[in-house]
Design a protein around this motif. Structure first.
Motif, PDB file in Angstrom:
ATOM      1  N   ILE A 138      -6.400   2.609   1.191  1.00 15.82           N
ATOM      2  CA  ILE A 138      -6.262   3.195  -0.135  1.00 15.82           C
ATOM      3  C   ILE A 138      -6.789   4.630  -0.155  1.00 15.82           C
ATOM      4  CG2 ILE A 138      -7.120   3.068  -2.516  1.00 15.82           C
ATOM      5  CD1 ILE A 138      -6.897   0.060  -2.372  1.00 15.82           C
ATOM      6  N   LEU A 197      -3.134   2.793  -7.234  1.00  7.26           N
ATOM      7  CA  LEU A 197      -4.215   2.971  -6.268  1.00  7.26           C
ATOM      8  C   LEU A 197      -5.570   2.961  -6.972  1.00  7.26           C
ATOM      9  CD1 LEU A 197      -2.549   5.817  -4.187  1.00  7.26           C
ATOM     10  CD2 LEU A 197      -3.093   3.534  -3.313  1.00  7.26           C
ATOM     11  N   LEU A 243       0.802  -1.222   0.000  1.00  8.17           N
ATOM     12  CA  LEU A 243       0.000   0.000   0.000  1.00  8.17           C
ATOM     13  C   LEU A 243       0.842   1.282   0.000  1.00  8.17           C
ATOM     14  CD1 LEU A 243      -2.908   1.024   0.030  1.00  8.17           C
ATOM     15  CD2 LEU A 243      -2.878   0.873   2.518  1.00  8.17           C
ATOM     16  N   ASN A 244       1.842   1.335   0.828  1.00 11.02           N
ATOM     17  CA  ASN A 244       2.614   2.568   0.962  1.00 11.02           C
ATOM     18  C   ASN A 244       3.549   2.835  -0.214  1.00 11.02           C
ATOM     19  OD1 ASN A 244       1.492   3.273   3.454  1.00 11.02           O
ATOM     20  ND2 ASN A 244       2.924   1.954   4.555  1.00 11.02           N
ATOM     21  N   CYS A 245       3.690   1.825  -1.087  1.00  7.12           N
ATOM     22  CA  CYS A 245       4.592   1.976  -2.232  1.00  7.12           C
ATOM     23  C   CYS A 245       3.845   2.226  -3.544  1.00  7.12           C
ATOM     24  CB  CYS A 245       5.455   0.722  -2.377  1.00  7.12           C
ATOM     25  SG  CYS A 245       6.445   0.361  -0.923  1.00  7.12           S
ATOM     26  N   GLU A 275      -3.807  11.819  -0.378  1.00  5.51           N
ATOM     27  CA  GLU A 275      -2.475  12.414  -0.445  1.00  5.51           C
ATOM     28  C   GLU A 275      -2.021  12.620  -1.890  1.00  5.51           C
ATOM     29  OE1 GLU A 275      -0.186   9.481   1.540  1.00  5.51           O
ATOM     30  OE2 GLU A 275      -0.945   9.931   3.560  1.00  5.51           O
ATOM     31  N   GLU A 276      -2.478  11.707  -2.782  1.00  7.83           N
ATOM     32  CA  GLU A 276      -1.961  11.676  -4.157  1.00  7.83           C
ATOM     33  C   GLU A 276      -2.917  12.251  -5.203  1.00  7.83           C
ATOM     34  OE1 GLU A 276       0.984  10.374  -5.106  1.00  7.83           O
ATOM     35  OE2 GLU A 276       1.663   9.463  -3.227  1.00  7.83           O
ATOM     36  N   ASP A 322       1.813   3.895  -6.626  1.00  4.99           N
ATOM     37  CA  ASP A 322       1.668   5.198  -7.262  1.00  4.99           C
ATOM     38  C   ASP A 322       0.182   5.470  -7.524  1.00  4.99           C
ATOM     39  OD1 ASP A 322       1.010   3.612  -9.397  1.00  4.99           O
ATOM     40  OD2 ASP A 322       2.730   4.152 -10.635  1.00  4.99           O
ATOM     41  N   ARG A 353      -4.265   7.050   1.208  1.00  7.57           N
ATOM     42  CA  ARG A 353      -3.212   7.305   0.223  1.00  7.57           C
ATOM     43  C   ARG A 353      -3.721   8.177  -0.925  1.00  7.57           C
ATOM     44  NH1 ARG A 353       0.794   4.752  -1.329  1.00  7.57           N
ATOM     45  NH2 ARG A 353       1.143   6.854  -2.179  1.00  7.57           N
TER      46      ARG A 353
END
Length: 354
Positions: A68, A46, A38-40, A74-75, A42, A71
């Motif tokens: 998800i 996601l 999950l933390n890796c 954030e993205e 892009d 994340r």
């Protein structure tokens, strides 16, 4: 950044979707893999994971979805138009099982913080959405009950220019979404009718049903289009499922169209499929039958049998629809026991609300 592509590619999902066992294994494997990475991930990964889980269907891991979403927030600024559309579509499609936060399973995830962030980005980027992305976005907004005037205004402004690029499926889906959200844009509707009329032979049974429902819901008055739409529906009625059939008869009644040939074919199909109708489908159908003056005894007898079998599933509005329909028809044979039960259940509902 880690990317997930092969396991979320549409072509690799084609066989998975039709096989319940493989679908379960796929959903489990993808969830485990995605949680670990999950933390890796892009932005594309996601979006792809959520889209794939929505496409495959079935209950999803709430922890994965929540992770998800954290994340994504954030993205989100780095997502392209296609990923933005897929995200909202997935949010409207995901099936969340009952858990410590939910007493029962539900379809669609309405995370207010995510939606607010999504809307703020989407409003700026809608002009680069392609036709399918536009259709998917409004459809998802309708399913999630998102009401944002600025987004709607921007969407209709952009979509109006791209309607000639919409597929038959995107056309029916977008009008259904507009009707569900209660948005009436006359300029959009006029362009939509002009484009859709040329593509009606390509509409699926569900697309035809959704379009009839939307036309009736929005009160669109265009006799030439409606006649062509009804003719296409008549040719494909045998492929209509229970929801398509109930929504279609409701729309025909709402529009005040009494096409005897169409109704005869509809009755033939509906008699066979009434056992699969939901309680709401049954109540809508009887209301429409009364409105259209349908007096087919065999159909009413079959309807009555199914209504008795599903009586515990009816909501108050459905019971009221049935009572109104029965009261307006003198030719139907409805036994007194059913009428008494109907009256009693309606009173029970009304007492709960007072």
């Amino acid at each position: 950044m880690w990317r997930i592509t092969a396991c979320t590619d549409l072509h690799s999902l084609d066989e998975v979707i039709t096989d319940d066992g493989r679908r379960f294994d796929y959903r489990k494997d993808l969830s485990v893999h995605a949680l670990r990475e999950l933390n890796c991930m892009d932005a594309r990964s996601l979006s792809s994971v959520l889209w794939a889980l929505g496409k495959v269907g079935g209950p999803v891991n709430p922890a994965l979805v929540q992770g998800i979403l954290v994340r994504i927030k954030e993205e989100l600024a780095s997502f392209n138009a296609h990923d933005m559309s897929n995200l909202l579509w997935a949010m409207a499609t995901l099936h969340v099982p009952a858990n410590e936060l939910l007493s029962s399973a539900k379809l669609g995830i309405k995370d207010e913080a995510f939606i607010a962030k999504w809307l703020s980005v989407a409003k700026r980027e809608l002009f680069v959405f392609n036709a399918q992305d536009l259709s998917n976005a409004l459809n998802a907004a309708a399913k999630l009950g998102i009401e944002d005037d600025a987004f709607n205004a921007a969407w209709f402004s952009v979509a109006k220019l791209k309607l000639p690029e919409f597929t038959a499926q995107a056309l029916s889906s977008s009008l259904w979404a507009a009707a569900t959200l209660g948005i009436e844009d006359e300029a959009f509707n006029a362009t939509w009718l002009s484009v859709a009329k040329q593509k009606l032979p390509e509409f699926s049974p569900q697309g035809l049903s959704n379009t009839l429902w939307a036309v009736a819901k929005l009160g669109i008055e265009n006799e030439a289009f409606t006649a062509t739409l009804l003719r296409e529906a008549k040719h494909k009625l045998s492929a209509f499922n229970d929801l398509d059939l109930s929504e279609t008869l409701w729309a025909v009644a709402k529009l005040g169209i009494n096409d005897e040939a169409f109704i005869a074919i509809w009755l033939r199909e509906a008699k066979q499929k009434l056992p699969t109708f939901s309680a709401q489908g049954l109540s809508n159908t009887l209301w429409a039958a009364a409105k259209l003056g349908i007096e087919d005894g065999a159909f009413i007898a079959t309807w009555l049998r199914e209504a008795k079998r599903k009586l515990s599933d009816f909501e108050l509005i459905g019971l009221q629809q049935i009572a109104t329909a029965i009261a307006s028809s003198n030719s139907w044979t409805i036994d007194d026991d059913f009428k008494s039960t109907l009256w009693r259940k309606t009173k029970q509902f009304e007492c709960k609300l007072t």
